[in-house]
Design an enzyme around this catalytic site. Structure first.
Site, short mmCIF file in Angstrom:
data_model
loop_
_atom_site.label_atom_id
_atom_site.label_comp_id
_atom_site.label_asym_id
_atom_site.label_seq_id
_atom_site.Cartn_x
_atom_site.Cartn_y
_atom_site.Cartn_z
N HIS A 163 5.06 -1.60 7.18
CA HIS A 163 3.73 -1.31 7.44
C HIS A 163 2.76 -1.96 6.66
O HIS A 163 3.08 -2.10 5.34
CB HIS A 163 3.42 0.08 7.58
CG HIS A 163 3.47 1.03 6.61
ND1 HIS A 163 4.29 2.18 6.43
CD2 HIS A 163 2.90 0.79 5.40
CE1 HIS A 163 4.05 2.75 5.34
NE2 HIS A 163 3.16 2.01 4.54
N ASP A 219 -7.35 2.62 4.44
CA ASP A 219 -6.87 3.81 5.32
C ASP A 219 -6.94 5.04 4.51
O ASP A 219 -7.43 5.33 3.39
CB ASP A 219 -5.27 3.57 5.33
CG ASP A 219 -4.49 3.21 4.34
OD1 ASP A 219 -4.75 3.43 3.11
OD2 ASP A 219 -3.56 2.43 4.66
N ASP A 230 9.17 0.02 5.82
CA ASP A 230 9.29 -0.33 7.12
C ASP A 230 8.25 -1.61 7.69
O ASP A 230 8.36 -1.95 8.82
CB ASP A 230 8.93 1.18 8.00
CG ASP A 230 7.54 1.51 7.97
OD1 ASP A 230 6.63 0.99 7.31
OD2 ASP A 230 7.28 2.29 8.90
N GLU A 247 1.91 1.29 11.62
CA GLU A 247 3.24 1.50 11.50
C GLU A 247 4.02 0.68 12.65
O GLU A 247 3.43 -0.17 13.33
CB GLU A 247 3.84 3.09 11.92
CG GLU A 247 3.22 4.06 10.96
CD GLU A 247 4.35 4.13 9.72
OE1 GLU A 247 4.71 3.00 9.14
OE2 GLU A 247 4.11 5.18 9.11
#
Ligand code: F6R
Length: 261
Positions: A138, A67, A136, A143
């Site tokens: 991810h 990413d 979270d 996300e």
């Protein structure tokens, strides 16, 4: 999914570095998918130590980025291209000619995303993708509620992820970009082996949801349950909320060493 509980981050780094060294013995030009952030650093250090000791050969290895921030110049010290050059390519002695990554500065972002998916496929696909995990759940920067079939595309970071990453930007969350290009979950699932490393208590809830929760877009890492060869390496703190921890411990203890991960 295989879950390996290791005593600490260092042990996780050694285990995964050994798996990378073994892969490179089988396939010298393997395409290694790498993540950024703090978690994978022990892996890169342990692999570099093996290269120095002559027990790993990365001279034909290729590296693929997971990413990238949108809008940070490639030479910004916190662009993920710069981070990977500093933490992975330089210590391993791998040149940029063996590096694949999306262009976070492209005027045509969708075009750059599609071009990156094509480049990964043209390179034969990722052999082993190393992943971290967000608090979270991810993976990459997919996300919560990212499509489990998603391809490389632009995503908006949650405020929590921007706060988590502010430590790389002098603690100033306003400097953390809002947008990223990330390999999609569908793209990530095409790698031949997925290895997720999670360390520290802050990851315990996300790890429990990934391993023992339902496959659900609200926890993107739970998509690993769909992959035929996924390995989750966790330290004791990150494993602390796993109900099946004892089962995972004795399965690993009884596994023949030659199998590796
Ligand atoms: C970064 C990436 C992210 C991180 C995750 C955890 O390339 O893919 O998913 O792995 O945000 O970051 P750390 O390891 O810093 O806790």
């Amino acid at each position: 999914m295989e879950v390996v509980i290791v005593p600490d981050a260092q042990a996780g780094g050694e285990l995964i570095a050994e798996a990378l060294a073994a892969l490179l013995r089988r396939r010298p030009d393997a395409l290694l998918g790498v993540a950024t952030g703090s978690t994978p650093l022990p892996v890169y250090r342990a692999l570099a130590a093996r290269v120095r000791a002559g027990t790993a050969d990365v001279s034909h290895a290729r590296i693929a980025q997971l990413d990238e921030y949108v809008g940070l110049p490639a030479d910004h010290p916190e662009s993920y291209r710069s981070v990977l050059a500093r933490e992975v390519l330089e210590p391993l002695g791998i040149g940029m000619d063996a590096f694949l990554g999306p262009d976070g500065t492209a005027a045509d972002v969708p075009g750059a995303c599609a071009a990156y998916d094509r480049a990964l496929a043209a390179a034969g696909g990722v052999d082993l993708q190393l992943l971290g995990i967000g608090t979270d759940g991810h993976i990459g920067f997919n996300e919560p509620c990212s499509s489990l079939a998603s391809r490389t595309r632009i995503k908006t970071l949650t405020e929590q992820t921007r706060i988590d990453n502010a430590r790389f930007f002098d603690g100033d969350v306003t400097q953390v970009p809002h947008h990223v290009i990330t390999q999609g979950i569908g793209t990530i699932l095409e790698a031949r082996h997925l290895v997720l490393l999670a360390t520290g208590e802050g990851k315990a809830d996300a790890v429990a949801a990934t391993v023992e929760g339902p496959v659900a877009a609200v926890c993107p890492a739970s998509a690993l349950q769909l992959h035929p060869h996924a390995t989750v390496v966790v330290d004791e703190a990150a494993a602390s909320k796993l109900k099946l921890a004892d089962y995972f411990r004795h399965t690993w203890a009884d596994k023949p060493e030659w199998q590796g991960i």
